[in-house]
Design an enzyme around this catalytic site. Sequence first.
Site, PDB file in Angstrom:
ATOM      1  N   THR A  26       0.838  -1.196   0.000  1.00 51.58           N
ATOM      2  CA  THR A  26       0.000   0.000   0.000  1.00 51.58           C
ATOM      3  C   THR A  26       0.872   1.246   0.000  1.00 51.58           C
ATOM      4  O   THR A  26       1.740   1.402   0.853  1.00 51.58           O
ATOM      5  CB  THR A  26      -0.907   0.038   1.245  1.00 51.58           C
ATOM      6  OG1 THR A  26      -0.086  -0.082   2.418  1.00 51.58           O
ATOM      7  CG2 THR A  26      -1.940  -1.063   1.203  1.00 51.58           C
ATOM      8  N   GLU A  90      -3.858   4.617   2.749  1.00 49.87           N
ATOM      9  CA  GLU A  90      -2.924   3.735   2.049  1.00 49.87           C
ATOM     10  C   GLU A  90      -3.626   3.182   0.821  1.00 49.87           C
ATOM     11  O   GLU A  90      -4.747   2.688   0.921  1.00 49.87           O
ATOM     12  CB  GLU A  90      -2.526   2.569   2.945  1.00 49.87           C
ATOM     13  CG  GLU A  90      -1.896   2.989   4.250  1.00 49.87           C
ATOM     14  CD  GLU A  90      -1.449   1.785   5.057  1.00 49.87           C
ATOM     15  OE1 GLU A  90      -1.243   0.707   4.468  1.00 49.87           O
ATOM     16  OE2 GLU A  90      -1.325   1.938   6.275  1.00 49.87           O
TER      17      GLU A  90
HETATM   18  P1  ADP Z   1       5.276   0.806   3.181  1.00 52.19           P
HETATM   19  O1  ADP Z   1       5.046   0.538   4.637  1.00 52.19           O
HETATM   20  O2  ADP Z   1       6.579   1.526   2.930  1.00 52.19           O
HETATM   21  O3  ADP Z   1       4.099   1.508   2.586  1.00 52.19           O
HETATM   22  P2  ADP Z   1       4.438  -1.574   1.705  1.00 52.19           P
HETATM   23  O4  ADP Z   1       4.812  -2.999   1.971  1.00 52.19           O
HETATM   24  O5  ADP Z   1       3.017  -1.193   1.997  1.00 52.19           O
HETATM   25  O6  ADP Z   1       5.448  -0.651   2.507  1.00 52.19           O
HETATM   26  O7  ADP Z   1       4.800  -1.287   0.184  1.00 52.19           O
HETATM   27  C1  ADP Z   1       4.382  -0.062  -0.392  1.00 52.19           C
HETATM   28  C2  ADP Z   1       5.256   0.361  -1.560  1.00 52.19           C
HETATM   29  O8  ADP Z   1       5.323  -0.682  -2.531  1.00 52.19           O
HETATM   30  C3  ADP Z   1       4.687   1.564  -2.288  1.00 52.19           C
HETATM   31  O9  ADP Z   1       5.096   2.789  -1.704  1.00 52.19           O
HETATM   32  C4  ADP Z   1       5.234   1.379  -3.695  1.00 52.19           C
HETATM   33  O10 ADP Z   1       6.499   2.021  -3.812  1.00 52.19           O
HETATM   34  C5  ADP Z   1       5.409  -0.130  -3.824  1.00 52.19           C
HETATM   35  N1  ADP Z   1       4.383  -0.814  -4.639  1.00 52.19           N
HETATM   36  C6  ADP Z   1       4.675  -1.776  -5.575  1.00 52.19           C
HETATM   37  N2  ADP Z   1       3.566  -2.240  -6.148  1.00 52.19           N
HETATM   38  C7  ADP Z   1       2.514  -1.572  -5.588  1.00 52.19           C
HETATM   39  C8  ADP Z   1       1.089  -1.612  -5.806  1.00 52.19           C
HETATM   40  N3  ADP Z   1       0.540  -2.439  -6.693  1.00 52.19           N
HETATM   41  N4  ADP Z   1       0.311  -0.778  -5.060  1.00 52.19           N
HETATM   42  C9  ADP Z   1       0.874   0.049  -4.152  1.00 52.19           C
HETATM   43  N5  ADP Z   1       2.203   0.134  -3.904  1.00 52.19           N
HETATM   44  C10 ADP Z   1       3.037  -0.664  -4.612  1.00 52.19           C
HETATM   45 MG    MG Z   2       2.092   0.614   2.889  1.00 49.71          MG
END
Ligand code: ADP
Ligand code: MG
Length: 159
Positions: A26, A90
């Site tokens: 997200t 998110e």
């Molecule tokens: P965080 O806690 O940093 O948000 P996540 O595990 O939720 O970590 O991963 C989010 C990140 O993954 C986003 O900021 C983006 O850079 C990347 N990402 C890759 N594919 C997607 C997708 N389909 N939807 C949203 N984010 C994605």
């Molecule tokens: Mg996230």
Amino acid sequence: PPFPIVLSGTVQRGFGRGGKDLGCPTANLPDESILPMSSVTRTGVYFGYAQISPEKDSKALLQEQDCQVLPMVMSLGWNPFYKNERMTAEIHIMHEFASDFYGHEMKAIVLGYIRAELDYVSREALIEDIETDKRVALKSLARPGYEKFRADPLFDGGH
Ligand code: ADP
Ligand code: MG
């Protein structure tokens, strides 16, 4: 009716918890970008469209197919870190991205509400519900009344 609600901001790093493990990364928006959601405040899961800009620090880093207007589901909640005084949003975009896009500009149009936040007894139950949310979002977005927002002037390439 409050919809459509337009959000935009630079994708922030979160705690990196769970998202990718659950198969549902997200992208987080900064606090100030969530202000337009103040008109609803109802926590839970929403659906709409989102678009990621190709450039970061004026360098083109993403491929064209990653920068289309894409269907999304968004979770809106209260941030316990700020004593639940601040909302968090998110966005999971229903697309297989070639790379992460932290630091890129994200634009979104929120079009409707799917469900309230729920507590889950198991990881499996949560994953199953996320799958249901995605199906509900795609079904709703396929209706002509929503489809047209894909071409909204907010988005690059929109008319
Ligand atoms: P965080 O806690 O940093 O948000 P996540 O595990 O939720 O970590 O991963 C989010 C990140 O993954 C986003 O900021 C983006 O850079 C990347 N990402 C890759 N594919 C997607 C997708 N389909 N939807 C949203 N984010 C994605
Ligand atoms: Mg996230």
